[in-house]
Scaffold this motif. Structure first.
Motif, PDB file in Angstrom:
ATOM      1  N   UNK A  38      -1.672  58.993  33.905  1.00 17.55           N
ATOM      2  CA  UNK A  38      -0.209  58.528  33.592  1.00 17.55           C
ATOM      3  C   UNK A  38       0.263  60.454  33.615  1.00 17.55           C
ATOM      4  N   UNK A  39       1.166  60.789  33.554  1.00 20.59           N
ATOM      5  CA  UNK A  39       2.054  62.139  33.274  1.00 20.59           C
ATOM      6  C   UNK A  39       2.713  61.908  31.682  1.00 20.59           C
ATOM      7  N   UNK A  40       2.733  62.618  30.828  1.00 18.50           N
ATOM      8  CA  UNK A  40       3.167  62.755  29.617  1.00 18.50           C
ATOM      9  C   UNK A  40       3.856  63.495  29.281  1.00 18.50           C
ATOM     10  N   UNK A  41       5.256  63.119  28.860  1.00 20.16           N
ATOM     11  CA  UNK A  41       6.552  64.027  27.868  1.00 20.16           C
ATOM     12  C   UNK A  41       6.368  63.392  26.487  1.00 20.16           C
ATOM     13  N   UNK A  42       6.142  64.139  25.887  1.00 18.00           N
ATOM     14  CA  UNK A  42       6.921  64.244  24.156  1.00 18.00           C
ATOM     15  C   UNK A  42       7.462  64.562  23.904  1.00 18.00           C
ATOM     16  N   UNK A  43       8.308  64.236  23.140  1.00 15.29           N
ATOM     17  CA  UNK A  43       9.638  64.688  22.920  1.00 15.29           C
ATOM     18  C   UNK A  43       9.998  63.605  21.135  1.00 15.29           C
ATOM     19  N   UNK A  44      10.671  64.486  20.459  1.00 17.43           N
ATOM     20  CA  UNK A  44      10.878  64.644  19.669  1.00 17.43           C
ATOM     21  C   UNK A  44      12.852  63.550  19.232  1.00 17.43           C
ATOM     22  N   UNK A  45      13.043  63.185  18.375  1.00 16.06           N
ATOM     23  CA  UNK A  45      14.813  62.599  19.044  1.00 16.06           C
ATOM     24  C   UNK A  45      15.689  63.522  17.996  1.00 16.06           C
ATOM     25  N   UNK A  46      16.363  64.279  18.538  1.00 15.37           N
ATOM     26  CA  UNK A  46      17.097  64.899  18.092  1.00 15.37           C
ATOM     27  C   UNK A  46      18.591  63.563  17.059  1.00 15.37           C
ATOM     28  N   UNK A  47      19.282  64.628  16.290  1.00 14.59           N
ATOM     29  CA  UNK A  47      20.701  63.717  15.558  1.00 14.59           C
ATOM     30  C   UNK A  47      22.268  63.619  17.280  1.00 14.59           C
ATOM     31  N   UNK A  48      21.606  64.890  17.777  1.00 16.86           N
ATOM     32  CA  UNK A  48      22.527  64.119  19.601  1.00 16.86           C
ATOM     33  C   UNK A  48      22.609  62.875  19.798  1.00 16.86           C
ATOM     34  N   UNK A  49      20.702  62.542  19.826  1.00 18.31           N
ATOM     35  CA  UNK A  49      20.842  61.352  20.642  1.00 18.31           C
ATOM     36  C   UNK A  49      20.918  60.212  20.150  1.00 18.31           C
ATOM     37  N   UNK A  50      21.433  59.855  18.622  1.00 21.82           N
ATOM     38  CA  UNK A  50      21.285  59.011  18.380  1.00 21.82           C
ATOM     39  C   UNK A  50      23.128  58.705  18.381  1.00 21.82           C
ATOM     40  N   UNK A  51      23.171  57.140  17.717  1.00 18.25           N
ATOM     41  CA  UNK A  51      25.276  56.584  17.703  1.00 18.25           C
ATOM     42  C   UNK A  51      24.755  56.717  16.143  1.00 18.25           C
ATOM     43  N   UNK A  52      27.037  56.096  15.626  1.00 22.72           N
ATOM     44  CA  UNK A  52      27.601  56.260  14.644  1.00 22.72           C
ATOM     45  C   UNK A  52      26.332  55.308  13.492  1.00 22.72           C
ATOM     46  N   UNK A  54      22.629  55.384  13.948  1.00 19.30           N
ATOM     47  CA  UNK A  54      21.919  56.118  13.827  1.00 19.30           C
ATOM     48  C   UNK A  54      21.040  55.976  14.385  1.00 19.30           C
ATOM     49  N   UNK A  55      20.727  54.940  15.311  1.00 17.35           N
ATOM     50  CA  UNK A  55      19.968  54.650  16.834  1.00 17.35           C
ATOM     51  C   UNK A  55      19.777  54.834  17.516  1.00 17.35           C
ATOM     52  N   UNK A  56      19.335  55.120  18.318  1.00 13.68           N
ATOM     53  CA  UNK A  56      18.743  56.422  19.867  1.00 13.68           C
ATOM     54  C   UNK A  56      20.341  55.673  21.425  1.00 13.68           C
ATOM     55  N   UNK A  57      21.520  56.469  21.283  1.00 16.74           N
ATOM     56  CA  UNK A  57      21.952  55.384  22.038  1.00 16.74           C
ATOM     57  C   UNK A  57      21.684  55.172  23.807  1.00 16.74           C
ATOM     58  N   UNK A  58      21.668  54.448  24.350  1.00 15.29           N
ATOM     59  CA  UNK A  58      21.108  53.735  25.200  1.00 15.29           C
ATOM     60  C   UNK A  58      20.702  55.134  26.816  1.00 15.29           C
ATOM     61  N   UNK A  59      21.746  55.691  27.262  1.00 17.17           N
ATOM     62  CA  UNK A  59      21.645  56.453  28.023  1.00 17.17           C
ATOM     63  C   UNK A  59      20.461  57.359  27.448  1.00 17.17           C
ATOM     64  N   UNK A  60      20.489  58.030  26.705  1.00 16.78           N
ATOM     65  CA  UNK A  60      19.015  59.011  26.395  1.00 16.78           C
ATOM     66  C   UNK A  60      17.838  58.317  27.066  1.00 16.78           C
ATOM     67  N   UNK A  61      17.470  56.997  27.172  1.00 16.76           N
ATOM     68  CA  UNK A  61      16.008  56.942  28.259  1.00 16.76           C
ATOM     69  C   UNK A  61      15.832  57.043  29.340  1.00 16.76           C
ATOM     70  N   UNK A  62      17.249  57.215  29.796  1.00 14.17           N
ATOM     71  CA  UNK A  62      17.415  57.830  31.599  1.00 14.17           C
ATOM     72  C   UNK A  62      17.110  58.853  31.181  1.00 14.17           C
ATOM     73  N   UNK A  63      17.614  59.513  30.668  1.00 11.67           N
ATOM     74  CA  UNK A  63      18.063  61.171  30.143  1.00 11.67           C
ATOM     75  C   UNK A  63      16.258  61.640  30.589  1.00 11.67           C
ATOM     76  N   UNK A  64      15.464  61.129  29.778  1.00 12.20           N
ATOM     77  CA  UNK A  64      14.650  61.651  29.395  1.00 12.20           C
ATOM     78  C   UNK A  64      13.597  60.920  30.911  1.00 12.20           C
ATOM     79  N   UNK A  65      14.475  60.164  31.288  1.00 14.47           N
ATOM     80  CA  UNK A  65      12.767  59.536  32.635  1.00 14.47           C
ATOM     81  C   UNK A  65      13.436  60.817  33.358  1.00 14.47           C
ATOM     82  N   UNK A  66      14.011  61.510  33.715  1.00 16.43           N
ATOM     83  CA  UNK A  66      15.049  62.624  34.557  1.00 16.43           C
ATOM     84  C   UNK A  66      13.883  63.389  33.617  1.00 16.43           C
TER      85      UNK A  66
END
Length: 150
Positions: free
Chosen positions: A4-18, A20-32
């Motif tokens: 597999x090809x690996x992309x490492x990412x640290x979740x930021x506050x801007x990727x969470x909702x009110x 405090x969990x990650x907003x679903x659209x970010x998962x798709x953004x991370x795929x891109x």
């Protein structure tokens, strides 16, 4: 070597909702993002081709969620080639939360991409570029498992 090809990412506050969990659209953004970084590091010839007339159209995206993520979670997004056709590719993405005790699968997604060429008003399907095929070889599930469609 991993398949597999690996992309490492640290979740930021801007990727969470009110809440405090990650907003679903970010998962798709991370795929891109994972796909883009793969092209940059493993298939720069394809990036040059994209500057010419190659287009990679995303036809379908999905993501299934198993656990929530929050700010500062460390992730490994792992991309594999799932299916290969003459003009289309399907990628699989596994999202793992990394912590000192190991890793846990938190989501799984897929992305179907079509290769196209030509001016914007007359794009037509095009074979997957040879440079992309070569770059993806190490990241397939194996020749017996990848569905190669004629």
């Amino acid at each position: 070597m991993s398949n597999y090809y690996e992309y490492l990412h640290t979740v930021g506050f801007e990727e969470t909702n009110l809440v405090g969990n990650v907003y679903y659209v970010n998962y798709l953004s991370w795929q891109g993002r994972c796909r883009e970084l793969f092209l940059k590091s493993k298939a720069p010839e394809v990036l040059a081709d994209l500057q010419d007339d190659l287009k990679l159209f995303t036809l379908k995206v999905d993501c299934e969620f198993f656990a929530e993520l929050t700010a500062f979670d460390e992730l490994s997004i792992r991309m594999r080639l799932i299916e290969l056709a003459q003009t289309q590719l399907e990628f699989g993405f596994d999202y793992y939360r990394l912590d000192p005790h190991g890793e846990s699968l938190v989501a799984r997604g897929r992305q179907r991409v079509a290769c196209m060429r030509g001016p914007n008003t007359r794009t037509e399907p095009s074979r997957v570029p040879e440079a992309l095929l070569k770059a993806l070889e190490p990241y397939s599930l194996g020749t017996a498992e990848v569905g190669r469609v004629a």
